[in-house]
Write a protein that holds these residues in place. Sequence first.
Motif, PDB file in Angstrom:
ATOM      1  N   ILE A  29       2.612  -0.080  21.048  1.00 16.86           N
ATOM      2  CA  ILE A  29       3.043   1.020  19.974  1.00 16.86           C
ATOM      3  C   ILE A  29       4.071   0.304  19.029  1.00 16.86           C
ATOM      4  CG2 ILE A  29       2.745   2.803  21.414  1.00 16.86           C
ATOM      5  CD1 ILE A  29       5.460   2.931  22.405  1.00 16.86           C
ATOM      6  N   GLN A  30       4.696   1.159  17.803  1.00 18.98           N
ATOM      7  CA  GLN A  30       5.273   0.642  16.970  1.00 18.98           C
ATOM      8  C   GLN A  30       6.577   0.468  17.025  1.00 18.98           C
ATOM      9  OE1 GLN A  30       3.689   2.811  13.706  1.00 18.98           O
ATOM     10  NE2 GLN A  30       5.358   4.439  13.984  1.00 18.98           N
ATOM     11  N   THR A  31       7.170   1.134  18.219  1.00 19.74           N
ATOM     12  CA  THR A  31       8.485   1.342  18.622  1.00 19.74           C
ATOM     13  C   THR A  31       8.740   1.227  19.818  1.00 19.74           C
ATOM     14  OG1 THR A  31       8.602   3.501  19.208  1.00 19.74           O
ATOM     15  CG2 THR A  31       8.949   3.057  16.793  1.00 19.74           C
ATOM     16  N   GLY A  68       8.711  -7.075  22.153  1.00 17.87           N
ATOM     17  CA  GLY A  68       8.280  -6.772  20.951  1.00 17.87           C
ATOM     18  C   GLY A  68       7.326  -7.964  20.419  1.00 17.87           C
ATOM     19  N   VAL A  69       6.278  -7.570  19.897  1.00 20.74           N
ATOM     20  CA  VAL A  69       5.384  -8.637  19.485  1.00 20.74           C
ATOM     21  C   VAL A  69       5.269  -8.513  17.912  1.00 20.74           C
ATOM     22  CG1 VAL A  69       3.629  -8.176  21.219  1.00 20.74           C
ATOM     23  CG2 VAL A  69       3.368  -6.843  19.238  1.00 20.74           C
ATOM     24  N   PHE A  70       5.735  -7.865  16.970  1.00 16.85           N
ATOM     25  CA  PHE A  70       6.104  -7.966  15.756  1.00 16.85           C
ATOM     26  C   PHE A  70       7.311  -6.962  15.262  1.00 16.85           C
ATOM     27  CE2 PHE A  70       3.051  -4.652  15.921  1.00 16.85           C
ATOM     28  CZ  PHE A  70       3.437  -3.702  14.968  1.00 16.85           C
ATOM     29  N   VAL A  71       7.829  -7.352  13.941  1.00 19.91           N
ATOM     30  CA  VAL A  71       9.041  -6.611  13.198  1.00 19.91           C
ATOM     31  C   VAL A  71       8.413  -6.477  11.859  1.00 19.91           C
ATOM     32  CG1 VAL A  71      11.199  -6.728  12.615  1.00 19.91           C
ATOM     33  CG2 VAL A  71      10.531  -7.833  14.721  1.00 19.91           C
ATOM     34  N   ASP A  72       8.444  -5.061  11.509  1.00 21.08           N
ATOM     35  CA  ASP A  72       8.426  -4.847  10.187  1.00 21.08           C
ATOM     36  C   ASP A  72       9.767  -4.278   9.586  1.00 21.08           C
ATOM     37  OD1 ASP A  72       5.651  -4.936  10.131  1.00 21.08           O
ATOM     38  OD2 ASP A  72       5.313  -2.807  10.979  1.00 21.08           O
ATOM     39  N   ALA A  73       9.785  -4.756   8.319  1.00 23.76           N
ATOM     40  CA  ALA A  73      11.357  -4.316   7.676  1.00 23.76           C
ATOM     41  C   ALA A  73      10.538  -3.287   6.663  1.00 23.76           C
ATOM     42  CB  ALA A  73      11.879  -5.486   7.047  1.00 23.76           C
ATOM     43  N   PHE A  74      11.382  -2.143   6.347  1.00 23.86           N
ATOM     44  CA  PHE A  74      11.170  -1.188   5.377  1.00 23.86           C
ATOM     45  C   PHE A  74      12.176  -1.437   4.309  1.00 23.86           C
ATOM     46  CE2 PHE A  74       9.148   0.406   9.027  1.00 23.86           C
ATOM     47  CZ  PHE A  74       7.784   0.774   8.752  1.00 23.86           C
ATOM     48  N   SER A  75      11.776  -1.338   3.191  1.00 24.19           N
ATOM     49  CA  SER A  75      12.921  -1.140   1.844  1.00 24.19           C
ATOM     50  C   SER A  75      12.185  -0.528   0.771  1.00 24.19           C
ATOM     51  CB  SER A  75      12.971  -2.697   1.861  1.00 24.19           C
ATOM     52  OG  SER A  75      13.771  -2.816   0.568  1.00 24.19           O
ATOM     53  N   HIS A  76      12.908  -0.450  -0.089  1.00 24.03           N
ATOM     54  CA  HIS A  76      12.325   0.170  -1.313  1.00 24.03           C
ATOM     55  C   HIS A  76      12.330  -0.812  -2.449  1.00 24.03           C
ATOM     56  CE1 HIS A  76      16.750   0.340  -2.003  1.00 24.03           C
ATOM     57  NE2 HIS A  76      16.508   0.267  -3.179  1.00 24.03           N
ATOM     58  N   VAL A  77      11.457  -0.684  -3.237  1.00 24.82           N
ATOM     59  CA  VAL A  77      10.941  -1.623  -4.265  1.00 24.82           C
ATOM     60  C   VAL A  77      11.071  -0.592  -5.922  1.00 24.82           C
ATOM     61  CG1 VAL A  77       9.520  -3.286  -5.358  1.00 24.82           C
ATOM     62  CG2 VAL A  77       9.866  -3.030  -2.872  1.00 24.82           C
ATOM     63  N   VAL A  78      11.449  -1.252  -6.679  1.00 23.47           N
ATOM     64  CA  VAL A  78      11.754  -0.515  -7.899  1.00 23.47           C
ATOM     65  C   VAL A  78      11.446  -1.220  -9.065  1.00 23.47           C
ATOM     66  CG1 VAL A  78      13.334   0.545  -9.477  1.00 23.47           C
ATOM     67  CG2 VAL A  78      13.720   0.852  -7.002  1.00 23.47           C
ATOM     68  N   ASN A  79      10.411  -0.778  -9.706  1.00 25.36           N
ATOM     69  CA  ASN A  79      10.128  -1.553 -11.029  1.00 25.36           C
ATOM     70  C   ASN A  79      10.967  -1.136 -12.182  1.00 25.36           C
ATOM     71  OD1 ASN A  79       8.975  -2.058 -13.556  1.00 25.36           O
ATOM     72  ND2 ASN A  79       6.780  -1.423 -13.254  1.00 25.36           N
ATOM     73  N   SER A  80      11.776  -2.103 -12.368  1.00 25.77           N
ATOM     74  CA  SER A  80      12.958  -1.760 -13.070  1.00 25.77           C
ATOM     75  C   SER A  80      12.702  -1.599 -14.688  1.00 25.77           C
ATOM     76  CB  SER A  80      14.275  -2.739 -13.211  1.00 25.77           C
ATOM     77  OG  SER A  80      13.750  -4.106 -13.414  1.00 25.77           O
ATOM     78  N   LYS A  81      11.617  -1.920 -14.929  1.00 24.63           N
ATOM     79  CA  LYS A  81      11.057  -1.666 -16.454  1.00 24.63           C
ATOM     80  C   LYS A  81      10.763  -0.090 -16.727  1.00 24.63           C
ATOM     81  CE  LYS A  81       9.406  -6.406 -17.186  1.00 24.63           C
ATOM     82  NZ  LYS A  81       8.289  -7.213 -17.344  1.00 24.63           N
ATOM     83  N   LEU A  82      10.391   0.695 -15.516  1.00 25.55           N
ATOM     84  CA  LEU A  82       9.909   2.126 -15.485  1.00 25.55           C
ATOM     85  C   LEU A  82      11.227   3.030 -15.064  1.00 25.55           C
ATOM     86  CD1 LEU A  82       6.418   1.682 -13.957  1.00 25.55           C
ATOM     87  CD2 LEU A  82       7.231   1.916 -16.524  1.00 25.55           C
ATOM     88  N   MET A  83      12.209   2.230 -14.145  1.00 23.53           N
ATOM     89  CA  MET A  83      13.175   3.308 -13.636  1.00 23.53           C
ATOM     90  C   MET A  83      14.378   2.180 -13.638  1.00 23.53           C
ATOM     91  SD  MET A  83      13.712   5.581 -10.143  1.00 23.53           S
ATOM     92  CE  MET A  83      12.302   6.600 -10.845  1.00 23.53           C
TER      93      MET A  83
END
Length: 104
Positions: A29-31, A68-83
């Motif tokens: 499972i993921q957690t 634990g067999v893998f780690v995912d990192a969650f983040s935000h990505v912003v297109n600074s040309k649009l926002m």
Amino acid sequence: MVVDYSKFHEARIDNQVATGKHVVDVIQIQTLQNFPRWKAEGILMPYKPIGWDKVYAKFRDPDGGYTGVFVDAFSHVVNSKLMPLGLASTQRDGPVAQLVRAHA
């Protein structure tokens, strides 16, 4: 074979323990938050596969109850040309708030 989202597997494992009708041999499972509880309840069999000792120590149970067999990192990505970055990080209303609420 049943494939389902892991958020359902955790409840199913708890139900199997409660009813004494175990059908799962291996769970991925993921957690990890339920594994310490399951270990304390005595329902996990220790298992240390080849390479277990190479997994970062904080991602594995020292007794082999879970790994634990893998780690995912969650983040935000912003297109600074649009926002512009300032708008993306500070705005509470409008498009940014709608994006954040998209999965609520």
